[in-house]
Design a protein around this motif. Sequence first.
Motif, PDB file in Angstrom:
ATOM      1  N   SER A 142       0.888  -1.398   0.025  1.00 16.31           N
ATOM      2  CA  SER A 142       0.076  -0.156  -0.156  1.00 16.31           C
ATOM      3  C   SER A 142       0.991   1.355  -0.069  1.00 16.31           C
ATOM      4  O   SER A 142       2.054   1.158   0.174  1.00 16.31           O
ATOM      5  CB  SER A 142      -0.836   0.122   1.142  1.00 16.31           C
ATOM      6  OG  SER A 142      -0.279   0.158   2.441  1.00 16.31           O
ATOM      7  N   ARG A 143       0.132   2.399  -0.111  1.00 21.50           N
ATOM      8  CA  ARG A 143       0.958   3.625  -0.038  1.00 21.50           C
ATOM      9  C   ARG A 143       1.823   3.861   1.230  1.00 21.50           C
ATOM     10  O   ARG A 143       2.860   4.264   1.290  1.00 21.50           O
ATOM     11  CB  ARG A 143       0.053   4.954  -0.462  1.00 21.50           C
ATOM     12  CG  ARG A 143       0.719   6.058  -0.408  1.00 21.50           C
ATOM     13  CD  ARG A 143      -0.246   7.284  -0.828  1.00 21.50           C
ATOM     14  NE  ARG A 143      -1.120   7.329   0.048  1.00 21.50           N
ATOM     15  CZ  ARG A 143      -2.546   8.175  -0.215  1.00 21.50           C
ATOM     16  NH1 ARG A 143      -2.755   8.765  -1.238  1.00 21.50           N
ATOM     17  NH2 ARG A 143      -3.391   8.345   0.527  1.00 21.50           N
ATOM     18  N   GLY A 144       1.257   3.456   2.263  1.00 17.96           N
ATOM     19  CA  GLY A 144       1.789   3.593   3.551  1.00 17.96           C
ATOM     20  C   GLY A 144       3.042   2.561   3.601  1.00 17.96           C
ATOM     21  O   GLY A 144       4.045   2.924   4.241  1.00 17.96           O
ATOM     22  N   VAL A 145       3.136   1.333   3.151  1.00 15.37           N
ATOM     23  CA  VAL A 145       4.046   0.669   3.284  1.00 15.37           C
ATOM     24  C   VAL A 145       5.258   1.124   2.276  1.00 15.37           C
ATOM     25  O   VAL A 145       6.320   1.173   2.725  1.00 15.37           O
ATOM     26  CB  VAL A 145       3.801  -0.858   2.531  1.00 15.37           C
ATOM     27  CG1 VAL A 145       5.081  -1.700   2.465  1.00 15.37           C
ATOM     28  CG2 VAL A 145       2.840  -1.436   3.555  1.00 15.37           C
ATOM     29  N   VAL A 146       4.938   1.670   1.209  1.00 20.70           N
ATOM     30  CA  VAL A 146       5.885   2.180   0.190  1.00 20.70           C
ATOM     31  C   VAL A 146       6.544   3.662   1.047  1.00 20.70           C
ATOM     32  O   VAL A 146       7.586   3.660   1.106  1.00 20.70           O
ATOM     33  CB  VAL A 146       5.218   2.438  -1.029  1.00 20.70           C
ATOM     34  CG1 VAL A 146       6.229   3.433  -1.706  1.00 20.70           C
ATOM     35  CG2 VAL A 146       4.764   1.187  -1.980  1.00 20.70           C
ATOM     36  N   THR A 147       5.688   4.193   1.665  1.00 14.70           N
ATOM     37  CA  THR A 147       6.356   5.509   2.170  1.00 14.70           C
ATOM     38  C   THR A 147       7.249   5.245   3.227  1.00 14.70           C
ATOM     39  O   THR A 147       8.257   5.792   3.687  1.00 14.70           O
ATOM     40  CB  THR A 147       5.113   6.321   2.994  1.00 14.70           C
ATOM     41  OG1 THR A 147       4.034   6.695   1.598  1.00 14.70           O
ATOM     42  CG2 THR A 147       5.421   7.764   3.390  1.00 14.70           C
ATOM     43  N   THR A 148       6.657   4.303   4.095  1.00 14.43           N
ATOM     44  CA  THR A 148       7.597   3.984   5.216  1.00 14.43           C
ATOM     45  C   THR A 148       8.973   3.409   4.987  1.00 14.43           C
ATOM     46  O   THR A 148       9.886   3.746   5.215  1.00 14.43           O
ATOM     47  CB  THR A 148       7.145   2.887   6.288  1.00 14.43           C
ATOM     48  OG1 THR A 148       5.743   3.158   6.632  1.00 14.43           O
ATOM     49  CG2 THR A 148       7.819   2.289   7.392  1.00 14.43           C
ATOM     50  N   ALA A 149       9.053   2.393   3.752  1.00 12.85           N
ATOM     51  CA  ALA A 149      10.096   1.974   3.258  1.00 12.85           C
ATOM     52  C   ALA A 149      10.921   3.185   2.559  1.00 12.85           C
ATOM     53  O   ALA A 149      12.194   3.064   2.658  1.00 12.85           O
ATOM     54  CB  ALA A 149       9.737   0.811   2.079  1.00 12.85           C
ATOM     55  N   ALA A 150      10.214   4.123   1.977  1.00 17.02           N
ATOM     56  CA  ALA A 150      11.009   5.211   1.428  1.00 17.02           C
ATOM     57  C   ALA A 150      11.850   6.244   2.559  1.00 17.02           C
ATOM     58  O   ALA A 150      12.845   6.483   2.377  1.00 17.02           O
ATOM     59  CB  ALA A 150      10.291   5.904   0.536  1.00 17.02           C
ATOM     60  N   VAL A 151      11.078   6.443   3.596  1.00 16.02           N
ATOM     61  CA  VAL A 151      11.696   7.133   4.727  1.00 16.02           C
ATOM     62  C   VAL A 151      12.703   6.292   5.379  1.00 16.02           C
ATOM     63  O   VAL A 151      13.803   7.062   5.576  1.00 16.02           O
ATOM     64  CB  VAL A 151      10.692   7.373   5.734  1.00 16.02           C
ATOM     65  CG1 VAL A 151      11.040   8.031   7.032  1.00 16.02           C
ATOM     66  CG2 VAL A 151       9.512   8.229   5.105  1.00 16.02           C
ATOM     67  N   ILE A 152      12.681   5.119   5.333  1.00 15.96           N
ATOM     68  CA  ILE A 152      13.994   4.228   6.109  1.00 15.96           C
ATOM     69  C   ILE A 152      14.845   4.303   5.217  1.00 15.96           C
ATOM     70  O   ILE A 152      15.996   4.553   5.683  1.00 15.96           O
ATOM     71  CB  ILE A 152      13.266   2.794   6.475  1.00 15.96           C
ATOM     72  CG1 ILE A 152      12.386   2.791   7.801  1.00 15.96           C
ATOM     73  CG2 ILE A 152      14.569   1.794   6.706  1.00 15.96           C
ATOM     74  CD1 ILE A 152      11.733   1.311   7.740  1.00 15.96           C
ATOM     75  N   THR A 153      14.682   4.093   3.906  1.00 22.15           N
ATOM     76  CA  THR A 153      15.879   4.103   2.941  1.00 22.15           C
ATOM     77  C   THR A 153      16.363   5.482   2.774  1.00 22.15           C
ATOM     78  O   THR A 153      17.781   5.468   2.826  1.00 22.15           O
ATOM     79  CB  THR A 153      15.286   3.774   1.390  1.00 22.15           C
ATOM     80  OG1 THR A 153      14.675   2.286   1.520  1.00 22.15           O
ATOM     81  CG2 THR A 153      16.490   3.567   0.388  1.00 22.15           C
ATOM     82  N   ALA A 154      15.778   6.392   2.893  1.00 20.16           N
ATOM     83  CA  ALA A 154      16.400   7.626   3.224  1.00 20.16           C
ATOM     84  C   ALA A 154      17.046   7.888   4.218  1.00 20.16           C
ATOM     85  O   ALA A 154      18.220   8.754   4.104  1.00 20.16           O
ATOM     86  CB  ALA A 154      15.180   8.838   3.014  1.00 20.16           C
ATOM     87  N   ILE A 155      16.832   7.583   5.540  1.00 25.75           N
ATOM     88  CA  ILE A 155      17.544   7.659   6.603  1.00 25.75           C
ATOM     89  C   ILE A 155      18.937   6.951   6.536  1.00 25.75           C
ATOM     90  O   ILE A 155      19.836   7.418   6.592  1.00 25.75           O
ATOM     91  CB  ILE A 155      16.796   7.177   7.647  1.00 25.75           C
ATOM     92  CG1 ILE A 155      15.610   8.080   8.299  1.00 25.75           C
ATOM     93  CG2 ILE A 155      17.724   7.085   9.082  1.00 25.75           C
ATOM     94  CD1 ILE A 155      14.549   7.316   9.237  1.00 25.75           C
ATOM     95  N   VAL A 156      18.727   5.544   5.988  1.00 26.28           N
ATOM     96  CA  VAL A 156      19.921   4.988   5.767  1.00 26.28           C
ATOM     97  C   VAL A 156      20.993   5.575   4.781  1.00 26.28           C
ATOM     98  O   VAL A 156      22.043   5.644   5.128  1.00 26.28           O
ATOM     99  CB  VAL A 156      19.665   3.555   5.705  1.00 26.28           C
ATOM    100  CG1 VAL A 156      21.018   2.625   5.186  1.00 26.28           C
ATOM    101  CG2 VAL A 156      18.702   2.768   6.487  1.00 26.28           C
ATOM    102  N   LEU A 157      20.534   5.969   3.405  1.00 28.97           N
ATOM    103  CA  LEU A 157      21.318   6.406   2.764  1.00 28.97           C
ATOM    104  C   LEU A 157      21.854   7.901   3.008  1.00 28.97           C
ATOM    105  O   LEU A 157      22.854   8.185   2.781  1.00 28.97           O
ATOM    106  CB  LEU A 157      20.529   6.362   1.235  1.00 28.97           C
ATOM    107  CG  LEU A 157      20.200   5.114   0.624  1.00 28.97           C
ATOM    108  CD1 LEU A 157      19.563   5.315  -0.709  1.00 28.97           C
ATOM    109  CD2 LEU A 157      21.303   4.403   0.294  1.00 28.97           C
TER     110      LEU A 157
END
Length: 276
Positions: A142-157
């Motif tokens: 869902s959009r929520g799953v994708v958003t969470t994954a994007a935020v976590i990826t942004a934090i790590v990168l």
Amino acid sequence: MRIRTTSTQRTYRYVRLAIVGATVFLAVGVGIELVGRGVLPSVSAAYYTPAGPVFVGALSAIALALLALSGRSVEQGLLDVAAVLALVIAFVPTSVSCGVDVRCIPPEVRATVANNAGAVASVVLLGVVVAIVLARVQGTLSRGVVTTAAVITAIVLGGGVWARVAPEAFLARAHEAAAVAFFVLIAVVAGLAAWRPRPARVRRSRLRVAYATVAAAIAATLVLLIVGVLAGAEQRGIPVVLVGESVALALFAVFWIVQTVELWDEVDPSIAATRE
């Protein structure tokens, strides 16, 4: 009379209790160090003491438990991000005084920090990929799953870029930034929990007061901590960071105790399939 429970219900109970237990574990480890060696600059400074393994282990357990819990919509996404921040807090230690008005991570532990941070970043990114694939296969993407994954990826990168471009600044500030962000997210989750709709049988007013109080108390603690640091309270011998972190950790434990009590009898806790 024996009360029948489902395996899912028991699992959720144990995971929530594990978060409380890990927090107590951390408090006891740091407490023993305080009694034996005197006041520490902060709870996070326990990393450099014999309580270091307890500090890292407790935060790792909390992070895994947060990831394991299924929640409700925005709350779950925030807890997933908080779990990643907990790993940063655990494996990228707080800086210590390295001279007049200079803070750094001692050279003797930098190799350990680089190794651990690299391992954590790699596993978190792998976890994001696996989570997306599983959500796709299970039909829960869902959009929520994708958003969470994007935020976590942004934090790590983003953290990786920060460490590469300005390594000294990263080592001096990454831990503190992650700690503040972690408690801000917990305060937000508590605030959301205060206004979450509940079944009529639940004493909504008491739960709302409890959650709202925790959210407000965490926010107030962070503000006072930051003000105390900026005002130079530490230079006057006031352990403002130690006290602030201790209070925030206690409020974190209170939040999970309240939520554990509230959701204790849920047969099948809601999985965030309704994220938008």
